[in-house]
Design an enzyme around this catalytic site. Structure first.
Site, PDB file in Angstrom:
ATOM      1  N   LYS A   1      24.066  62.937  40.032  1.00  0.00           N
ATOM      2  CA  LYS A   1      23.579  63.480  41.501  1.00  0.00           C
ATOM      3  C   LYS A   1      23.643  62.209  42.446  1.00  0.00           C
ATOM      4  O   LYS A   1      23.006  61.369  42.095  1.00  0.00           O
ATOM      5  CB  LYS A   1      22.154  64.023  41.212  1.00  0.00           C
ATOM      6  CG  LYS A   1      21.530  64.741  42.462  1.00  0.00           C
ATOM      7  CD  LYS A   1      20.257  64.604  42.934  1.00  0.00           C
ATOM      8  CE  LYS A   1      19.819  63.267  43.815  1.00  0.00           C
ATOM      9  NZ  LYS A   1      20.425  63.040  44.722  1.00  0.00           N
TER      10      LYS A   1
ATOM     11  N   GLY B   1      17.954  53.158  42.256  1.00  0.00           N
ATOM     12  CA  GLY B   1      17.430  53.592  43.707  1.00  0.00           C
ATOM     13  C   GLY B   1      16.304  52.725  43.969  1.00  0.00           C
ATOM     14  O   GLY B   1      15.999  51.590  43.492  1.00  0.00           O
ATOM     15  N   SER B   2      15.513  52.844  44.897  1.00  0.00           N
ATOM     16  CA  SER B   2      14.319  52.169  45.378  1.00  0.00           C
ATOM     17  C   SER B   2      13.084  52.219  44.536  1.00  0.00           C
ATOM     18  O   SER B   2      13.198  53.151  43.649  1.00  0.00           O
ATOM     19  CB  SER B   2      14.088  52.764  46.886  1.00  0.00           C
ATOM     20  OG  SER B   2      13.447  54.047  46.609  1.00  0.00           O
ATOM     21  N   THR B   3      12.417  51.344  44.661  1.00  0.00           N
ATOM     22  CA  THR B   3      11.152  51.100  43.753  1.00  0.00           C
ATOM     23  C   THR B   3      10.225  52.245  43.987  1.00  0.00           C
ATOM     24  O   THR B   3       9.714  52.969  43.099  1.00  0.00           O
ATOM     25  CB  THR B   3      10.604  49.890  43.985  1.00  0.00           C
ATOM     26  OG1 THR B   3      11.348  48.845  43.510  1.00  0.00           O
ATOM     27  CG2 THR B   3       9.194  49.793  43.062  1.00  0.00           C
ATOM     28  N   ALA B   4      10.092  52.786  45.219  1.00  0.00           N
ATOM     29  CA  ALA B   4       9.204  53.732  45.579  1.00  0.00           C
ATOM     30  C   ALA B   4       9.684  55.179  44.959  1.00  0.00           C
ATOM     31  O   ALA B   4       8.973  55.726  44.393  1.00  0.00           O
ATOM     32  CB  ALA B   4       9.012  54.073  47.072  1.00  0.00           C
TER      33      ALA B   4
ATOM     34  N   GLY C   1      11.704  55.188  42.427  1.00  0.00           N
ATOM     35  CA  GLY C   1      11.543  55.190  40.818  1.00  0.00           C
ATOM     36  C   GLY C   1      10.210  55.342  40.470  1.00  0.00           C
ATOM     37  O   GLY C   1      10.132  55.769  39.254  1.00  0.00           O
TER      38      GLY C   1
ATOM     39  N   GLU D   1      16.658  51.173  37.540  1.00  0.00           N
ATOM     40  CA  GLU D   1      17.386  49.994  38.407  1.00  0.00           C
ATOM     41  C   GLU D   1      16.640  50.147  39.848  1.00  0.00           C
ATOM     42  O   GLU D   1      17.351  50.839  40.389  1.00  0.00           O
ATOM     43  CB  GLU D   1      18.822  50.006  38.171  1.00  0.00           C
ATOM     44  CG  GLU D   1      19.439  49.840  36.974  1.00  0.00           C
ATOM     45  CD  GLU D   1      19.156  48.463  35.943  1.00  0.00           C
ATOM     46  OE1 GLU D   1      18.828  47.567  37.015  1.00  0.00           O
ATOM     47  OE2 GLU D   1      19.488  48.305  34.985  1.00  0.00           O
TER      48      GLU D   1
ATOM     49  N   CYS E   1      21.202  45.448  45.826  1.00  0.00           N
ATOM     50  CA  CYS E   1      19.877  45.220  45.158  1.00  0.00           C
ATOM     51  C   CYS E   1      19.600  43.861  44.911  1.00  0.00           C
ATOM     52  O   CYS E   1      18.487  43.395  45.243  1.00  0.00           O
ATOM     53  CB  CYS E   1      19.867  46.083  43.903  1.00  0.00           C
ATOM     54  SG  CYS E   1      21.263  45.753  42.782  1.00  0.00           S
TER      55      CYS E   1
ATOM     56  N   GLU F   1      11.675  44.456  51.076  1.00  0.00           N
ATOM     57  CA  GLU F   1      13.147  44.410  50.765  1.00  0.00           C
ATOM     58  C   GLU F   1      13.586  44.963  52.208  1.00  0.00           C
ATOM     59  O   GLU F   1      13.718  46.166  52.348  1.00  0.00           O
ATOM     60  CB  GLU F   1      13.495  45.213  49.604  1.00  0.00           C
ATOM     61  CG  GLU F   1      15.145  45.294  49.191  1.00  0.00           C
ATOM     62  CD  GLU F   1      15.500  46.405  48.338  1.00  0.00           C
ATOM     63  OE1 GLU F   1      15.120  47.578  48.166  1.00  0.00           O
ATOM     64  OE2 GLU F   1      16.188  45.779  47.613  1.00  0.00           O
TER      65      GLU F   1
HETATM   66  P1  NAD Z   1      16.493  56.022  46.964  1.00  0.00           P
HETATM   67  O1  NAD Z   1      15.245  55.785  46.193  1.00  0.00           O
HETATM   68  O2  NAD Z   1      16.102  56.615  48.494  1.00  0.00           O
HETATM   69  O3  NAD Z   1      17.569  57.274  46.327  1.00  0.00           O
HETATM   70  C1  NAD Z   1      18.243  56.886  45.159  1.00  0.00           C
HETATM   71  C2  NAD Z   1      18.539  58.343  44.763  1.00  0.00           C
HETATM   72  O4  NAD Z   1      17.331  59.137  44.306  1.00  0.00           O
HETATM   73  C3  NAD Z   1      19.548  59.247  45.471  1.00  0.00           C
HETATM   74  O5  NAD Z   1      20.317  59.698  44.875  1.00  0.00           O
HETATM   75  C4  NAD Z   1      18.248  60.139  45.933  1.00  0.00           C
HETATM   76  O6  NAD Z   1      18.656  61.550  46.417  1.00  0.00           O
HETATM   77  C5  NAD Z   1      17.337  60.300  44.609  1.00  0.00           C
HETATM   78  N1  NAD Z   1      15.873  60.621  44.865  1.00  0.00           N
HETATM   79  C6  NAD Z   1      15.391  60.904  45.970  1.00  0.00           C
HETATM   80  N2  NAD Z   1      14.135  61.376  45.934  1.00  0.00           N
HETATM   81  C7  NAD Z   1      14.118  61.694  44.506  1.00  0.00           C
HETATM   82  C8  NAD Z   1      12.984  62.001  43.513  1.00  0.00           C
HETATM   83  N3  NAD Z   1      11.979  62.430  43.891  1.00  0.00           N
HETATM   84  N4  NAD Z   1      13.446  62.278  42.322  1.00  0.00           N
HETATM   85  C9  NAD Z   1      14.552  61.848  41.849  1.00  0.00           C
HETATM   86  N5  NAD Z   1      15.537  61.287  42.708  1.00  0.00           N
HETATM   87  C10 NAD Z   1      15.356  61.255  43.896  1.00  0.00           C
HETATM   88  O7  NAD Z   1      17.379  54.878  47.134  1.00  0.00           O
HETATM   89  P2  NAD Z   1      18.706  54.444  48.175  1.00  0.00           P
HETATM   90  O8  NAD Z   1      17.815  54.204  49.497  1.00  0.00           O
HETATM   91  O9  NAD Z   1      19.673  55.475  48.017  1.00  0.00           O
HETATM   92  O10 NAD Z   1      19.163  53.147  47.671  1.00  0.00           O
HETATM   93  C11 NAD Z   1      18.757  51.851  47.993  1.00  0.00           C
HETATM   94  C12 NAD Z   1      17.430  51.204  47.032  1.00  0.00           C
HETATM   95  O11 NAD Z   1      18.196  51.402  45.788  1.00  0.00           O
HETATM   96  C13 NAD Z   1      17.255  49.810  47.400  1.00  0.00           C
HETATM   97  O12 NAD Z   1      15.936  49.472  46.930  1.00  0.00           O
HETATM   98  C14 NAD Z   1      18.171  49.005  46.297  1.00  0.00           C
HETATM   99  O13 NAD Z   1      17.621  47.848  45.938  1.00  0.00           O
HETATM  100  C15 NAD Z   1      18.204  49.887  44.969  1.00  0.00           C
HETATM  101  N6  NAD Z   1      19.262  49.625  44.280  1.00  0.00           N
HETATM  102  C16 NAD Z   1      18.830  49.163  42.745  1.00  0.00           C
HETATM  103  C17 NAD Z   1      19.779  48.566  41.934  1.00  0.00           C
HETATM  104  C18 NAD Z   1      19.500  47.997  40.841  1.00  0.00           C
HETATM  105  O14 NAD Z   1      20.648  47.899  40.184  1.00  0.00           O
HETATM  106  N7  NAD Z   1      18.569  47.636  40.523  1.00  0.00           N
HETATM  107  C19 NAD Z   1      21.184  48.876  42.323  1.00  0.00           C
HETATM  108  C20 NAD Z   1      21.528  49.355  43.736  1.00  0.00           C
HETATM  109  C21 NAD Z   1      20.629  49.881  44.637  1.00  0.00           C
END
Ligand code: NAD
Length: 476
Positions: free
Chosen positions: A177, A228-231, A233, A250, A284, A380
């Site tokens: 997804k 994705g984001s920590t929030a 996650g 991650e 990230c 961040e």
């Molecule tokens: P995000 O957390 O908003 O979204 C990430 C994914 O999660 C998307 O596919 C989104 O649709 C999905 N999502 C949203 N709500 C969800 C839920 N309740 N349950 C499950 N999935 C859900 O992140 P973003 O804004 O797309 O990405 C930016 C963030 O990602 C930054 O904080 C960045 O540091 C982090 N990131 C981390 C790494 C790493 O390897 N550590 C790599 C790239 C990006």
């Protein structure tokens, strides 16, 4: 629409469920961040289609998981070849939806191919744990089942491959997804996968940030691999608890660069600038705060500002573009908020402006004399706005670098590698680079400390994360 854009968007975009390309229950618009124009209407899955995708992956698992690993390896190599053959058009598509310059998009595709090939070389042999005292104890690694692979919008292709390749090699099936603002490359790759793998082994669904919880809490999903984001996650971790799924997270980072007093500011500035601004700061592990020794502080600020002033922004499809736009409107608004914070609490010495009337363009911005408790230092920013902070005592710099909820990466810059290594030993993060950055060999594990994540991706560890370790204990 220009010819490049037209060719990148040619063909239809469909969900991939059980080896078939299917319409979504509805559609949504995907926006080009360089122009704010609608690129295409993208299919949007509903909860029933998510369930169909999981059911297909579940049904495909028994036969896929018992296929010899050699056969799975060959199919992965076929995917690598196919991606190579399609790399130009997928790179252009990536630029259209994500914004990055097409040369960097091509780099992401090449990196994804390397990622697949690296995993395809790996093995999961039965390991002898003990052969003594009349006992023979071995460990077998077995696949888990259906993997929910959730990816963000900054590197949609390579972050998918980091999950897909090891998951499939280990014998799992996948429901992927992508993020709602960058779904197109994942749908295209899903289409390629549907031609290569048996039905149901790779499924792709899209959403508008509304199907994540249904996927992560689904009783037939065995593991969630999330970037994705920590929030988000944290929400995912809560959501998988009910079914005790395996989980890799991650997450975000606020990586510090510590610059020692023995560097030549002119020499390190371009490397630090690139480490902070690559992909318009949407990395990230980008350098997100710089701690520079008092003796080189002014000179480093001046050099970084010169580089920011010289940056060439533009549509990623235009030749010569160095920095594309921010990927989406929400991120654009967020980064503008950080700039306002920087203006109020620090001194902007380069950038700080919005580049064009259309598109989410922000000039690379360098900020000096800003306190540690400002938002730009604590949070961040995930954008091209870099705070440069002064330190006098290295112990103080290390303490300030570590005073963060995040712990993804860090960099140490020094002309004396042994000195830098002593500092690296004291940094609380998953990776520390010395005198380099953004170097991520696919055979080396990567992951975060503290709120930056859980588990590892890449390397043999990244493969084993998609397995269950089983011990078989017998007389020797
Ligand atoms: P995000 O957390 O908003 O979204 C990430 C994914 O999660 C998307 O596919 C989104 O649709 C999905 N999502 C949203 N709500 C969800 C839920 N309740 N349950 C499950 N999935 C859900 O992140 P973003 O804004 O797309 O990405 C930016 C963030 O990602 C930054 O904080 C960045 O540091 C982090 N990131 C981390 C790494 C790493 O390897 N550590 C790599 C790239 C990006």
């Amino acid at each position: 629409m220009n010819a490049q854009l037209q060719s990148a968007l040619s063909g239809e975009f469909k969900l991939v469920i059980n080896g078939r390309l299917v319409e979504g229950a509805s559609t949504f618009d995907v926006i080009n961040p360089a122009t704010e124009q609608v690129l295409v209407r993208c299919p949007r899955a509903d909860p029933a289609q998510l369930n169909e995708a999981v059911a297909a992956a579940k049904a495909a698992f028994p036969s896929w998981s018992v296929r010899p690993i050699e056969e799975r390896r060959q199919l992965l190599l076929k995917l690598a070849d196919t991606l190579t053959a399609e790399s130009e058009s997928i790179a252009r598509l990536l630029t259209c939806e994500q914004g990055k310059p097409v040369a960097y998009a091509a780099g992401e595709i090449a990196g994804s191919v390397e990622m697949i090939r690296t995993f395809a070389k790996m093995d999961l042999p039965i390991k002898v744990l003990k052969e003594a005292d009349g006992a023979r104890i071995v460990q077998q690694r077995t696949p888990l089942g259906v993997i929910g692979a959730i990816t963000p919008w900054n590197f949609p292709v390579i972050l998918l491959m980091i999950k897909l390749a090891p998951a499939l090699l280990a014998g799992n099936t996948v429901v992927a997804k992508p993020a709602p603002t960058t779904p197109l490359t994942t749908l295209r790759i899903g289409e390629l996968c549907a031609r290569i793998f048996p039905a149901g082994v790779v499924n792709v669904i899209t959403d508008q940030n509304d199907l994540g919880d249904a996927l992560t809490s689904h009783p037939d999903v065995a593991k969630v691999a999330f970037t994705g984001s920590t929030a988000t996650g944290k929400k995912v971790m809560a959501s998988v608890a009910g079914t005790l799924k395996r989980l890799t997270l991650e997450l975000g980072g606020n990586d510090a660069a510590i610059v020692l007093d023995d560097v030549d500011p002119k020499e390190v500035a371009p490397k630090i600038f690139n480490g902070a601004m690559f992909n318009t700061g949407q990395v990230c592990l980008a350098i997100k705060r710089v701690y520079a020794h008092d003796s080189i502080y002014d000179a480093l600020c001046t050099e970084l500002a010169k580089l920011a002033d010289a940056a060439r922004l533009g549509d990623g499809l235009e030749p010569g573009t160095q920095f594309g736009p921010l990927q989406n409107k929400a991120q654009f608004e967020k980064v503008k908020g950080f700039i306002e914070d920087a203006r109020a609490h620090g001194k902007i010495i380069a950038g700080g402006t919005i580049e064009k009337d259309r598109g989410y363009f922000v000039r690379p911005t360098i900020v000096r004399d800003i306190p540690d408790d400002s938002r730009l230092v604590r949070e961040e920013q995930f954008g091209p706005v870099l705070p440069v902070l002064r330190y006098r005592d290295i112990g103080d710099a290390i303490a300030r670098a570590n005073a963060s909820e995040y712990g993804l990466g860090a960099t140490i810059w020094s002309s004396n590698q042994a000195r830098a290594f002593e500092v690296a030993l004291k940094i609380d993060s998953g990776t520390v680079w010395i005198n380099k950055h953004l170097d991520l060999p696919p055979d080396v594990p990567f992951g975060g400390a503290k709120n930056s994540g859980l588990g590892r991706e890449m390397g043999q560890e990244g493969l084993e994360e998609f397995t269950q370790a089983k011990v078989i204990n017998m007389p020797g």
